[in-house]
Write a protein that holds these residues in place. Structure first.
Motif, mmCIF file in Angstrom:
data_model
loop_
_atom_site.group_PDB
_atom_site.id
_atom_site.type_symbol
_atom_site.label_atom_id
_atom_site.label_comp_id
_atom_site.label_asym_id
_atom_site.label_seq_id
_atom_site.Cartn_x
_atom_site.Cartn_y
_atom_site.Cartn_z
ATOM 1 N N TYR A 163 35.586 29.377 45.900
ATOM 2 C CA TYR A 163 36.338 29.437 44.639
ATOM 3 C C TYR A 163 35.405 29.786 43.475
ATOM 4 C CZ TYR A 163 39.124 27.985 40.628
ATOM 5 O OH TYR A 163 39.787 27.960 39.428
ATOM 6 N N ALA A 164 34.218 29.182 43.469
ATOM 7 C CA ALA A 164 33.254 29.441 42.402
ATOM 8 C C ALA A 164 32.809 30.898 42.406
ATOM 9 C CB ALA A 164 32.049 28.515 42.557
ATOM 10 N N VAL A 165 32.628 31.461 43.595
ATOM 11 C CA VAL A 165 32.205 32.863 43.703
ATOM 12 C C VAL A 165 33.259 33.792 43.104
ATOM 13 C CG1 VAL A 165 31.776 34.759 45.323
ATOM 14 C CG2 VAL A 165 30.703 32.528 45.700
ATOM 15 N N PHE A 166 34.516 33.564 43.457
ATOM 16 C CA PHE A 166 35.579 34.457 42.994
ATOM 17 C C PHE A 166 35.951 34.247 41.528
ATOM 18 C CE2 PHE A 166 36.556 34.759 47.630
ATOM 19 C CZ PHE A 166 36.422 36.136 47.735
ATOM 20 N N THR A 167 35.478 33.173 40.935
ATOM 21 C CA THR A 167 35.763 32.923 39.519
ATOM 22 C C THR A 167 34.476 32.949 38.689
ATOM 23 O OG1 THR A 167 35.643 30.519 39.891
ATOM 24 C CG2 THR A 167 37.817 31.561 40.014
ATOM 25 N N TRP A 168 33.399 33.494 39.265
ATOM 26 C CA TRP A 168 32.089 33.481 38.611
ATOM 27 C C TRP A 168 32.083 34.273 37.309
ATOM 28 C CZ3 TRP A 168 27.971 30.561 39.106
ATOM 29 C CH2 TRP A 168 26.764 30.982 38.537
ATOM 30 N N ASN A 169 32.679 35.475 37.352
ATOM 31 C CA ASN A 169 32.785 36.285 36.135
ATOM 32 C C ASN A 169 34.010 37.187 36.217
ATOM 33 O OD1 ASN A 169 32.043 38.667 37.647
ATOM 34 N ND2 ASN A 169 29.917 37.996 37.518
ATOM 35 N N SER A 170 34.260 37.909 35.136
ATOM 36 C CA SER A 170 35.468 38.730 35.040
ATOM 37 C C SER A 170 35.503 39.856 36.067
ATOM 38 C CB SER A 170 35.590 39.321 33.629
ATOM 39 O OG SER A 170 34.425 40.082 33.298
ATOM 40 N N ALA A 171 34.330 40.314 36.514
ATOM 41 C CA ALA A 171 34.282 41.398 37.492
ATOM 42 C C ALA A 171 34.825 40.976 38.851
ATOM 43 C CB ALA A 171 32.842 41.892 37.644
ATOM 44 N N LEU A 172 34.836 39.682 39.114
ATOM 45 C CA LEU A 172 35.287 39.178 40.414
ATOM 46 C C LEU A 172 36.729 38.676 40.392
ATOM 47 C CD1 LEU A 172 32.069 37.207 41.408
ATOM 48 C CD2 LEU A 172 32.879 39.338 42.437
ATOM 49 N N ILE A 173 37.378 38.761 39.234
ATOM 50 C CA ILE A 173 38.737 38.241 39.118
ATOM 51 C C ILE A 173 39.712 39.012 40.008
ATOM 52 C CG2 ILE A 173 40.721 38.000 37.573
ATOM 53 C CD1 ILE A 173 38.815 37.251 35.353
ATOM 54 N N ILE A 174 39.649 40.349 39.957
ATOM 55 C CA ILE A 174 40.567 41.171 40.764
ATOM 56 C C ILE A 174 40.348 40.956 42.257
ATOM 57 C CG2 ILE A 174 41.342 43.508 41.310
ATOM 58 C CD1 ILE A 174 42.206 42.439 38.568
ATOM 59 N N PRO A 175 39.101 41.051 42.761
ATOM 60 C CA PRO A 175 38.888 40.734 44.186
ATOM 61 C C PRO A 175 39.317 39.314 44.520
ATOM 62 C CG PRO A 175 36.968 41.841 43.281
ATOM 63 C CD PRO A 175 37.855 41.516 42.120
ATOM 64 N N GLY A 176 39.088 38.409 43.575
ATOM 65 C CA GLY A 176 39.483 37.018 43.799
ATOM 66 C C GLY A 176 40.980 36.877 43.969
ATOM 67 N N ILE A 177 41.745 37.625 43.187
ATOM 68 C CA ILE A 177 43.209 37.583 43.291
ATOM 69 C C ILE A 177 43.681 38.244 44.577
ATOM 70 C CG2 ILE A 177 45.370 38.422 42.274
ATOM 71 C CD1 ILE A 177 44.046 38.113 39.530
ATOM 72 N N LEU A 178 43.040 39.372 44.933
ATOM 73 C CA LEU A 178 43.496 40.169 46.071
ATOM 74 C C LEU A 178 43.184 39.526 47.423
ATOM 75 C CD1 LEU A 178 42.610 43.788 44.872
ATOM 76 C CD2 LEU A 178 44.868 42.713 44.974
ATOM 77 N N ILE A 179 42.027 38.896 47.541
ATOM 78 C CA ILE A 179 41.657 38.325 48.847
ATOM 79 C C ILE A 179 41.154 36.886 48.769
ATOM 80 C CG2 ILE A 179 41.102 40.584 49.826
ATOM 81 C CD1 ILE A 179 38.124 39.863 49.441
ATOM 82 N N GLY A 180 40.885 36.394 47.543
ATOM 83 C CA GLY A 180 40.322 35.057 47.387
ATOM 84 C C GLY A 180 41.082 33.954 48.098
ATOM 85 N N PRO A 181 42.399 33.829 47.852
ATOM 86 C CA PRO A 181 43.160 32.757 48.509
ATOM 87 C C PRO A 181 43.089 32.826 50.034
ATOM 88 C CG PRO A 181 44.407 33.639 46.676
ATOM 89 C CD PRO A 181 43.209 34.534 46.850
ATOM 90 N N MET A 182 43.170 34.055 50.582
ATOM 91 C CA MET A 182 43.155 34.180 52.038
ATOM 92 C C MET A 182 41.791 33.859 52.632
ATOM 93 S SD MET A 182 46.153 34.642 52.989
ATOM 94 C CE MET A 182 46.750 33.844 51.493
ATOM 95 N N ILE A 183 40.718 34.145 51.889
ATOM 96 C CA ILE A 183 39.383 33.783 52.376
ATOM 97 C C ILE A 183 39.282 32.269 52.513
ATOM 98 C CG2 ILE A 183 36.920 33.777 51.838
ATOM 99 C CD1 ILE A 183 37.995 36.497 52.693
#
Length: 205
Positions: A163-183
């Motif tokens: 969770y911390a990785v996908f919310t680390w900065n704004s550049a990771l927000i989109i990848p976090g939304i697209l695959i973060g929950p499933m990871i």
């Protein structure tokens, strides 16, 4: 969804990534009514548990089949889960707004937080894999949580890290939304499956 080839690891990886992306989109859309979060999450775990052994079949068809099959029980579990989270929120509001909270209040709050988050950690995977009552599902989840306490704590730490990785900065927000929950769900599924298999073997002996 796809036919995997043992001779093409790269293609298998890309296909698996596309499956996870599709599953993530289905989950997000299904969660929009809020009350359906439980059913959507159970459906996801049902697919991911099968995905670990390449038995998931067609993602969309399988997803909605599981969503419909577990809707009633999963919705009730989600309501109880959400109520627990809300109570925790109120509890921590009291702790944070108290200038000098007592040690007892802090201990109770920390234990309650662990019980709610760790106790419900296996609820949806259990619902996806076994047919049981709501009460027994929650009790079994709590039992697994404490029986495999170290493994559960490690799992929570890994999830927190993801969770911390996908919310680390704004550049990771989109990848976090697209695959973060499933990871994160995939991580929980992998651990849950090992625990389930171990528990089943113990019961058979």
């Amino acid at each position: 969804m796809f036919n995997y080839s043992e001779k093409s690891p790269l293609l298998n990886f890309v296909n698996r990534l596309l499956d996870i992306l599709l599953l993530n989109i289905l989950w997000i859309v299904s969660c929009l009514p809020i009350v359906t979060i439980g059913a959507a999450t159970t459906a996801v775990y049902a697919i991911l548990l099968k995905m670990l052994t390449d038995e998931e079949g067609y993602i969309i068809k399988s997803y909605f089949k599981e969503f419909k099959a577990n809707f009633k029980k999963s919705t009730l579990l989600w309501i109880l889960h959400a109520a627990g989270i809300y109570i925790l929120y109120l509890d921590w509001q009291i702790v944070l707004k108290t200038e000098t909270p007592s040690i007892l209040l802090l201990i109770v709050s920390i234990i309650s937080t662990f019980v709610v988050f760790a106790g419900f950690l296996y609820v949806y995977p259990l619902t996806a894999r076994y047919d049981n009552t709501v009460k027994n599902t929650i009790l079994n989840s709590l039992q697994l949580c404490f029986k495999y306490f170290i493994r559960t704590v490690v799992l929570l730490v890994i999830i927190a890290f993801e969770y911390a990785v996908f919310t680390w900065n704004s550049a990771l927000i989109i990848p976090g939304i697209l695959i973060g929950p499933m990871i994160m769900f995939y991580t929980i599924s992998a651990t849950s499956r090992r625990i389930f298999l171990q528990t089943e073997m113990e019961q058979d002996n």
